[in-house]
Scaffold this motif. Structure first.
Motif, PDB file in Angstrom:
ATOM      1  N   CYS A  24       0.851  -1.190   0.000  1.00 48.41           N
ATOM      2  CA  CYS A  24       0.000   0.000   0.000  1.00 48.41           C
ATOM      3  C   CYS A  24       0.891   1.247   0.000  1.00 48.41           C
ATOM      4  O   CYS A  24       1.909   1.295   0.678  1.00 48.41           O
ATOM      5  N   GLY A  68      -0.883   3.997   7.352  1.00 49.38           N
ATOM      6  CA  GLY A  68      -2.143   3.245   7.366  1.00 49.38           C
ATOM      7  C   GLY A  68      -3.249   4.070   6.751  1.00 49.38           C
ATOM      8  O   GLY A  68      -3.285   5.292   6.944  1.00 49.38           O
ATOM      9  N   CYS A  69      -4.116   3.428   5.956  1.00 47.42           N
ATOM     10  CA  CYS A  69      -5.166   4.166   5.262  1.00 47.42           C
ATOM     11  C   CYS A  69      -6.358   3.234   5.032  1.00 47.42           C
ATOM     12  O   CYS A  69      -6.252   2.028   5.258  1.00 47.42           O
ATOM     13  N   CYS A  86      -5.805  -0.145   3.330  1.00 41.18           N
ATOM     14  CA  CYS A  86      -5.106  -1.280   3.944  1.00 41.18           C
ATOM     15  C   CYS A  86      -5.618  -1.547   5.359  1.00 41.18           C
ATOM     16  O   CYS A  86      -6.384  -2.468   5.581  1.00 41.18           O
ATOM     17  N   CYS A 125       0.472   4.182   1.219  1.00 40.91           N
ATOM     18  CA  CYS A 125       0.369   5.122   2.335  1.00 40.91           C
ATOM     19  C   CYS A 125       1.574   4.983   3.285  1.00 40.91           C
ATOM     20  O   CYS A 125       2.327   4.021   3.207  1.00 40.91           O
TER      21      CYS A 125
HETATM   22 ZN   LIG Z   1      -2.587   2.019   3.151  1.00 41.92          ZN
END
Ligand SMILES: [Zn+2]
Length: 758
Positions: free
Chosen positions: A723, A728-729, A732, A725
């Motif tokens: 991912c 964390g986003c 995911c 990012c």
């Molecule tokens: Zn992410």
């Protein structure tokens, strides 16, 4: 004759592909499949009359897989053919069957197709073939549409084409009327074997056990010829279904036309939140371009609501371009059969140029050749993806398939690692024939068909406990004459009539349009299990591009009353859920699996505007809690992390990853499993994550998670790493709490759990 189908054709499918490559998103994969030449085999021991008829039909030679499969079947071996869509699988079974009939005019065969539509297709093809053999083989469909007056005739046919539901409720319970048929039964043909998975597959394994009991009673031992799409385990799957060990024919000798496959990743708008341009929007854009240019197109999407949203968008675009909006239609479960047959016909004839479908059209239903397939997101399994891609270009010429990646982690994982998809072996089809809800029902049906003797096995398993249970409840009557114990049916009703093979419990809601008060109209149906989250009072229900508002949900009579509403929003519900372990079957380190109770209460819903996807309101759902007994796999959190303040957030992040990754390994839909985190489970006395079958009784998915845990967690780790990012986003881990690097926390959690998986 309309505009599109004939003279005006602006674009070729190659033009559309070039245009997709010029868009502002990224084509992360382009794979060209060159046309492949055919490989042939001989006619073998095939009767000369059948071979001659084949030649008259223009078939001079057989493809290698046809020759091999027919050869095994004629030698009396069960066989499963797992070759791609449109490789000419029908000859694999029609040849040995017709061969047996020209040699013995009493020979019989039973053809099973999962749906009536497929049965109709097959009847037409067999009719033509049989005519070439001077009509020596008679062939009839036997299903819910067969008029009573024609049923006796159907029972006399050499080849009876039917579906599982009819075999269950219409044939096996009345086998005495079919005595002559069963006595001479030489072949059982099972097409679309891969569709018999999950609940349906678990029913089918029991249905085959009933069929085999009846065959044995009449002294028949038919050969099974099964056809399957490519899955990881066609032979093993067939073995669980049939309880017999078939030969596998997996190498196709059919030629395949030139095809291009692309993965298109919509433009990334915000790296931190993982926000991309909407895949739904991009799918509509690509399909609209193709349709407006006269390129025949099939669009696949995963949910019923997305079928309707895409359909609405495409019709609007066609109208704006001055074309007929009705050139494209929707297709999904919940449309009435008559409507579906009409759509299939109009697609074949070219009256329709495009269709938006769920995986309902993955099956071998003949809809003619389409030039372009657009997949809105990864369909959830490798096998399913290839089926959908195979829908384009069935009859030669260049064709193309474009998979538009959504922002979901699995889609992004595949978009970033196309080799993973292209080289992946398809998943295993999972079933659990011993699901207690399903098995008990079939044992009842089987006892109605023929009495059980003490110690008699069913599907290879000891069922003494089930028989005793049924006897205690007055369903069976146990006699003991001269030491020979036998269980006889003693209820009045016959049990198969009320048994549905499509769900574990069997009930459906009927959806009734009451807009015209004096003339209520049935427009569709929905399984009972999905209903509380989709058709609660106040929900917006879409059907055929039209929106309806749910007026009332009658949970006793299973009726849902709707009115035409023309809403500019759709509804999305939220439920609260809890899970409790009731019995442990297996344990390994921090992992376990067993029976569990899953309870959920739909609590509220959001109204989401169709055009902008913004939240424009909400409402309460007033429905009681529903409990379901099922199976679950669980794992407790590793001791080293128990004191981490971010443990709860990390668990939720991992839940999000598993939710999106697990379907890849289990060949199931996201909605077939439920995943929950509990900070303190009363039984395990620790924080734990649960993956449960979202089906009463379970169908083997939780057990699959237990078996594949290491693989699954490594894929979650991969998805996390791939991912774009930083912390964390939503794509995911889900949204990260302020000030926390959720990505690092989840990574640490996965690594700790993986250490315990060895
Ligand atoms: Zn992410």
């Amino acid at each position: 004759m309309h505009f599109f189908a004939s003279d005006k054709k602006d674009l070729s499918v190659g033009d559309v592909v070039a245009w997709v490559k010029s868009l502002d998103g990224q084509v992360t994969c382009q794979k060209d499949f060159a046309a492949r030449a055919a490989k042939y085999g001989g006619f073998g021991r095939l009767d000369e009359r059948v071979a001659a008829a084949l030649r008259r039909r223009g078939v001079e030679r057989l493809y290698s897989h046809q020759s091999e499969a027919a050869g095994w079947a004629m030698a009396g071996r069960d066989v499963v053919v797992a070759t791609p869509t449109a490789s000419g699988k029908t000859l694999c079974y029609n040849l040995p069957v017709l061969d047996s009939i020209v040699k013995d005019k009493n020979a019989r065969a039973l053809y099973l197709f999962p749906t009536k539509a497929l049965a109709q297709d097959q009847l037409a093809e067999l009719g033509d073939f049989s005519a070439e053999l001077d009509g020596v083989a008679t062939c009839r469909t036997y299903d819910g549409d067969t008029p009573a007056a024609q049923r006796p005739k159907a029972r006399e046919a050499n080849i009876v084409i039917t579906n599982p539901d009819m075999l269950n409720a219409g044939i096996l319970p009345h086998h005495a009327r079919w005595a002559d048929f069963f006595k001479n039964l030489k072949f059982v043909v099972v097409d679309e074997l891969h569709t018999y998975r999950g609940v349906f597959g678990s029913h089918m394994a029991n249905l085959f056990a009933r069929l085999l009991r009846v065959c044995e009673f009449y002294g028949a031992r038919p050969v099974f010829i099964c056809c399957s799409a490519t899955t990881a385990n066609p032979a093993a799957h067939a073995k669980v279904l049939l309880g017999r060990e078939p030969r596998l024919v997996a190498e196709s000798g059919a030629p395949s036309p030139e095809k291009q496959f692309l993965i298109y990743d919509p433009k990334l708008l915000d790296k931190q939140t993982g926000l991309r341009r909407s895949a739904l929007f991009e799918t509509a854009r690509i399909a609209a371009k193709a349709l407006c240019g006269g390129v025949s197109t099939i669009v696949f999407t995963r949910s019923r609501i997305n079928v309707e949203l895409l359909l609405k968008a495409l019709r609007k675009k066609l109208a704006e371009e001055g074309e007929d909006p009705n050139l494209v239609t929707g297709y999904r479960s919940g449309y009435l059969p008559k409507e579906r047959r009409r759509i299939e016909r109009d697609l074949r004839s070219g009256k329709l140029l495009g269709v938006v479908s769920t995986n309902a059209l993955e099956l071998g239903i003949d809809i003619g050749s389409l030039e372009l397939a657009v997949l809105h997101g990864y369909p959830g399994s490798v096998a399913s993806a290839w089926q959908q891609i195979g829908r384009a270009g069935r009859r030669g010429g260049l064709s193309a398939a474009v998979m538009v990646a959504s922002a979901a982690p699995l889609d992004q994982f595949l978009a970033a690692r196309p080799q993973w998809f292209l080289g992946a072996s398809p998943e295993q089809a999972r079933i659990d024939p011993a699901n207690p809800y399903i098995r008990v029902n079939h044992v009842r049906c089987s006892a109605f068909e023929l009495p059980f003797h003490e110690g008699e096995k069913f599907a290879g398993e000891d069922i003494g406990k089930i028989l005793d249970y049924l006897a205690e409840h007055g369903v069976l009557h146990l006699t003991d004459e001269f030491g020979d114990k036998t269980y006889y049916w003693q209820e009045d009703s016959y049990p198969a009539a009320s048994l549905s093979l499509r769900s574990a419990t069997g009930d459906n809601y009927v959806i009734i349009d009451v807009s015209d008060g004096s003339r209520p109209r049935v427009i569709g149906s929905m399984d009972r299990h999905s209903a509380p989250t989709l058709i609660f009072q106040g929900a917006v229900y879409f059907h055929g591009g039209q929106s309806y508002t749910v007026e009332e949900l009658d949970t006793e009579k299973l009726r849902c009353y709707v009115k035409i509403s023309n809403s500019d929003y759709y509804t999305e519900s939220e439920s609260t859920a809890r899970i409790e372990i009731t019995e442990e079957f297996g344990q390994s380190g921090i992992f376990g699996w067993g029976d569990a109770v899953l309870a959920s209460t739909p609590s509220m819903y959001k109204k989401i505007r169709l055009t902008t996807h913004e939240n424009v309101g909400q409402g309460k759902i007033d429905l009681p809690e529903e409990e379901m007994e099922t199976t679950a796999c669980w794992f407790t959190m590793p001791p080293r992390l128990l004191d981490s303040p971010a443990l709860g957030a990390a668990m939720n992040g991992l839940v999000n990853l598993i939710r999106n990754t697990a379907p890849l390994f289990l060949m199931c839909d996201k909605s077939d499993i439920q995943i929950h985190a509990r900070l303190k489970d009363p039984k395990l006395r620790k924080p734990a994550i649960f993956v449960a079958d979202n089906v009463p009784g379970g169908v083997g998915l939780a057990e699959g998670v237990f078996e594949l845990k290491g693989k699954l967690l490594r894929a979650c780790r991969d998805a996390l790493d791939s991912c774009a990012c930083d912390t964390g986003c939503p794509a995911c881990t889900g949204a990260a709490p302020e000030g926390l690097n959720l990505k690092d926390e989840v990574r640490e959690l996965i690594d700790e759990v993986l250490k315990k998986c060895m």
